[in-house]
Design a protein around this motif. Structure first.
Motif, PDB file in Angstrom:
ATOM      1  N   MET A 167      14.927 -21.175  23.976  1.00 51.66           N
ATOM      2  CA  MET A 167      13.940 -20.329  23.307  1.00 51.66           C
ATOM      3  C   MET A 167      12.680 -21.127  22.992  1.00 51.66           C
ATOM      4  O   MET A 167      11.559 -20.650  23.201  1.00 51.66           O
ATOM      5  N   ASP A 168      12.840 -22.351  22.495  1.00 47.98           N
ATOM      6  CA  ASP A 168      11.679 -23.197  22.215  1.00 47.98           C
ATOM      7  C   ASP A 168      10.897 -23.471  23.495  1.00 47.98           C
ATOM      8  O   ASP A 168       9.659 -23.439  23.494  1.00 47.98           O
ATOM      9  N   HIS A 178      -0.212 -17.488  27.912  1.00 45.72           N
ATOM     10  CA  HIS A 178      -0.904 -16.364  27.286  1.00 45.72           C
ATOM     11  C   HIS A 178      -1.412 -16.646  25.870  1.00 45.72           C
ATOM     12  O   HIS A 178      -1.801 -15.714  25.171  1.00 45.72           O
ATOM     13  N   GLY A 179      -1.391 -17.883  25.464  1.00 47.23           N
ATOM     14  CA  GLY A 179      -1.940 -18.230  24.168  1.00 47.23           C
ATOM     15  C   GLY A 179      -0.878 -18.397  23.094  1.00 47.23           C
ATOM     16  O   GLY A 179       0.153 -17.716  23.089  1.00 47.23           O
ATOM     17  N   HIS A 180      -1.161 -19.313  22.182  1.00 48.44           N
ATOM     18  CA  HIS A 180      -0.175 -19.631  21.148  1.00 48.44           C
ATOM     19  C   HIS A 180       0.030 -18.485  20.173  1.00 48.44           C
ATOM     20  O   HIS A 180       1.108 -18.365  19.577  1.00 48.44           O
ATOM     21  N   GLU A 181      -0.973 -17.634  20.005  1.00 51.38           N
ATOM     22  CA  GLU A 181      -0.814 -16.526  19.067  1.00 51.38           C
ATOM     23  C   GLU A 181       0.326 -15.606  19.492  1.00 51.38           C
ATOM     24  O   GLU A 181       1.085 -15.117  18.649  1.00 51.38           O
ATOM     25  N   LEU A 182       0.451 -15.376  20.798  1.00 55.22           N
ATOM     26  CA  LEU A 182       1.530 -14.513  21.277  1.00 55.22           C
ATOM     27  C   LEU A 182       2.887 -15.171  21.052  1.00 55.22           C
ATOM     28  O   LEU A 182       3.827 -14.523  20.573  1.00 55.22           O
ATOM     29  N   SER A 183       3.013 -16.448  21.378  1.00 56.31           N
ATOM     30  CA  SER A 183       4.305 -17.115  21.178  1.00 56.31           C
ATOM     31  C   SER A 183       4.674 -17.173  19.704  1.00 56.31           C
ATOM     32  O   SER A 183       5.842 -17.048  19.337  1.00 56.31           O
ATOM     33  N   ALA A 185       3.818 -14.882  17.487  1.00 55.74           N
ATOM     34  CA  ALA A 185       4.239 -13.522  17.135  1.00 55.74           C
ATOM     35  C   ALA A 185       5.666 -13.260  17.593  1.00 55.74           C
ATOM     36  O   ALA A 185       6.451 -12.601  16.895  1.00 55.74           O
ATOM     37  N   ILE A 186       6.030 -13.771  18.757  1.00 58.98           N
ATOM     38  CA  ILE A 186       7.404 -13.630  19.258  1.00 58.98           C
ATOM     39  C   ILE A 186       8.367 -14.356  18.324  1.00 58.98           C
ATOM     40  O   ILE A 186       9.437 -13.841  17.974  1.00 58.98           O
ATOM     41  N   SER A 187       7.985 -15.559  17.910  1.00 54.79           N
ATOM     42  CA  SER A 187       8.811 -16.337  16.985  1.00 54.79           C
ATOM     43  C   SER A 187       9.051 -15.567  15.699  1.00 54.79           C
ATOM     44  O   SER A 187      10.167 -15.542  15.164  1.00 54.79           O
ATOM     45  N   MET A 189       9.077 -12.303  15.322  1.00 59.10           N
ATOM     46  CA  MET A 189       9.967 -11.170  15.592  1.00 59.10           C
ATOM     47  C   MET A 189      11.428 -11.602  15.598  1.00 59.10           C
ATOM     48  O   MET A 189      12.322 -10.846  15.219  1.00 59.10           O
ATOM     49  N   PHE A 190      11.694 -12.819  16.031  1.00 61.04           N
ATOM     50  CA  PHE A 190      13.061 -13.333  16.086  1.00 61.04           C
ATOM     51  C   PHE A 190      13.469 -14.055  14.800  1.00 61.04           C
ATOM     52  O   PHE A 190      14.526 -14.684  14.753  1.00 61.04           O
ATOM     53  N   VAL A 191      12.607 -13.966  13.768  1.00 56.93           N
ATOM     54  CA  VAL A 191      12.855 -14.656  12.506  1.00 56.93           C
ATOM     55  C   VAL A 191      13.170 -16.134  12.792  1.00 56.93           C
ATOM     56  O   VAL A 191      14.083 -16.728  12.231  1.00 56.93           O
ATOM     57  N   TYR A 192      12.401 -16.683  13.699  1.00 55.84           N
ATOM     58  CA  TYR A 192      12.565 -18.068  14.130  1.00 55.84           C
ATOM     59  C   TYR A 192      11.588 -18.905  13.317  1.00 55.84           C
ATOM     60  O   TYR A 192      10.384 -18.853  13.540  1.00 55.84           O
ATOM     61  N   GLU A 193      12.090 -19.627  12.356  1.00 57.08           N
ATOM     62  CA  GLU A 193      11.248 -20.230  11.327  1.00 57.08           C
ATOM     63  C   GLU A 193      10.271 -21.264  11.860  1.00 57.08           C
ATOM     64  O   GLU A 193       9.176 -21.418  11.345  1.00 57.08           O
ATOM     65  N   ARG A 194      10.671 -21.999  12.878  1.00 55.19           N
ATOM     66  CA  ARG A 194       9.773 -23.031  13.396  1.00 55.19           C
ATOM     67  C   ARG A 194       9.977 -23.217  14.885  1.00 55.19           C
ATOM     68  O   ARG A 194      11.079 -23.416  15.349  1.00 55.19           O
ATOM     69  N   MET A 195       8.883 -23.103  15.631  1.00 51.83           N
ATOM     70  CA  MET A 195       8.937 -23.406  17.051  1.00 51.83           C
ATOM     71  C   MET A 195       8.955 -24.923  17.224  1.00 51.83           C
ATOM     72  O   MET A 195       8.029 -25.608  16.783  1.00 51.83           O
ATOM     73  N   ARG A 196       9.988 -25.401  17.841  1.00 57.05           N
ATOM     74  CA  ARG A 196      10.094 -26.845  18.056  1.00 57.05           C
ATOM     75  C   ARG A 196       9.360 -27.229  19.339  1.00 57.05           C
ATOM     76  O   ARG A 196       9.211 -26.417  20.246  1.00 57.05           O
ATOM     77  N   SER A 197       8.927 -28.474  19.421  1.00 56.77           N
ATOM     78  CA  SER A 197       8.118 -28.931  20.551  1.00 56.77           C
ATOM     79  C   SER A 197       8.892 -29.929  21.405  1.00 56.77           C
ATOM     80  O   SER A 197      10.037 -30.276  21.109  1.00 56.77           O
ATOM     81  N   GLU A 198       8.221 -30.411  22.448  1.00 58.70           N
ATOM     82  CA  GLU A 198       8.840 -31.411  23.324  1.00 58.70           C
ATOM     83  C   GLU A 198       9.112 -32.717  22.590  1.00 58.70           C
ATOM     84  O   GLU A 198       9.941 -33.520  23.039  1.00 58.70           O
ATOM     85  N   GLN A 199       8.406 -32.936  21.474  1.00 58.79           N
ATOM     86  CA  GLN A 199       8.630 -34.172  20.712  1.00 58.79           C
ATOM     87  C   GLN A 199       9.874 -34.089  19.826  1.00 58.79           C
ATOM     88  O   GLN A 199      10.337 -35.102  19.309  1.00 58.79           O
ATOM     89  N   ASP A 200      10.410 -32.892  19.666  1.00 59.79           N
ATOM     90  CA  ASP A 200      11.617 -32.734  18.859  1.00 59.79           C
ATOM     91  C   ASP A 200      12.836 -33.121  19.684  1.00 59.79           C
ATOM     92  O   ASP A 200      13.006 -32.646  20.815  1.00 59.79           O
TER      93      ASP A 200
END
Length: 360
Positions: A167-168, A178-183, A185-187, A189-200
């Motif tokens: 998911m991340d 399509h831009g970070h704003e869309l991702s 907004a998706i996060s 909707m899924f009550v996904y508290e934090r989008m993790r990055s490649e550094q995680d």
């Protein structure tokens, strides 16, 4: 949002693939279509011969087709799971190599990167894999750089570990498209508290990296993890497990490929990043909590390790967590004919696109 060609994705399901990883990869695509109000992504599933296949939890899945009969796709993901070594066939390897010759972007989910590596398609690339297979992949594929990161995007290769890590990866991928704003907004909707990055990095139990042969090293790392605010002097750590400082240095270099001081610093910086992203603690207080003698020293170490100063990281995290209320537009439709048609009945359908338009 500017109209762009639909990106098509094929998920190749291998025997005993992990269902949660597949769902974690597919659902962000569905929600991208729903929130944007247009078909940004199209996806298909396939088993090698088109016959039903079992997930690792025993759920039978009927794919859309065989790999040969599947529609042309821009990206092909291999979805692995348990017993991956026994699911790689010469026919699958041959098919994947053919896709690579067509310049297809290739990906691996959970243990799918093992299959790509077995086909020689990760030579010279960096990749991610579920932590249970880190050591095995490092041993088996010397020309592949195996990363402990949750996911890795390296040129035309997109790989992730298991569980919710896909998911991340997909949120990051959608953000690039399509831009970070869309991702974001998706996060939401899924009550996904934090989008993790490649550094995680994956939280990898040390015993799975070292086995049971290095109890002293495991004990030292446990001590480090328990003493991040007031780091223990390395001489005292060595004395605690009845080693010399030099023996301690050699042990870390041999099994963890870095000095003990570097490893300790990494633990503290990772903890600092978690606090920075997940709490409102000030950077000054955060530096103290993670054992740094001064805020400038902390900022310097943080920037060198993560590539951005902590102040910028905090600002970016704050901007991503600003919640925009979606525009509500309930549309009642008859029985849907497709995934996109089904999304039209959702209250959030097209809400992201309309929000962007209203903001000018």
């Amino acid at each position: 949002m500017n109209a762009r060609p639909v990106t098509s994705i094929l998920f190749v399901l291998l025997d005993r693939f992990t269902l949660i990883s597949l769902a974690s990869a597919v659902e962000p695509l569905r929600m991208a279509n729903q929130l944007s109000g247009q078909e940004l992504y199209r996806w298909y599933t396939a088993s090698f011969d088109g016959t039903p296949i079992w997930a690792s939890d025993g759920v039978p899945i009927t794919p859309d087709s065989s790999v040969d009969a599947a529609p042309s796709a821009d990206i092909i993901f291999v979805c692995g799971g348990t017993g991956i070594q026994n699911t790689v066939t010469p026919e699958l390897v041959k098919w994947l190599r053919a896709q690579a010759r067509y310049s297809k972007r290739l990906g691996g989910i959970c243990t799918g990167s093992w299959v790509l590596a077995r086909a020689g398609l990760l030579d010279g690339f960096e990749c991610s894999v579920h932590w249970e297979w880190l050591a095995a992949m490092q041993e088996a594929f010397a020309r592949v750089t195996v990363s402990p990161s949750l996911f890795t995007l390296d040129r035309g290769r997109l790989t992730s570990s298991g569980g919710t890590a896909p998911m991340d990866m997909m949120l990051h991928f959608i953000g690039l498209d399509h831009g970070h704003e869309l991702s974001a907004a998706i996060s939401d909707m899924f009550v996904y508290e934090r989008m993790r990055s490649e550094q995680d990095h994956q939280r990898i139990p040390l015993k799975h990296m070292l086995g049971t042969q290095q109890p002293k090293l495991q004990e030292i790392v446990t001590l480090m993890e328990a003493n991040l605010e007031e780091p223990i002097d390395l001489d005292h750590l060595a004395e605690y497990v009845q080693l010399s400082r030099r023996q301690l240095e050699r042990m870390f270099q041999k099994y963890l490929h870095c000095s003990p001081s570097r490893y300790y610093l990494r633990l503290r910086l990772i903890r600092a990043r978690q606090l920075l992203k997940q709490t409102p603690i000030s950077i000054v207080e955060l530096a103290v909590l993670c054992g740094f003698v001064s805020t400038p020293h902390f900022s310097k170490c943080y920037r060198e390790y993560f590539g951005v100063p902590p102040s910028d990281e905090r600002l970016a995290t704050h901007e991503r967590t600003v919640v925009q209320k979606p525009v509500i537009n309930v549309v009642r439709k008859p029985m849907p004919m497709s995934v996109l048609e089904q999304a039209r009945s959702e209250a959030t359908f097209g809400s992201f696109r309309r929000l962007k338009s209203s903001l000018g």
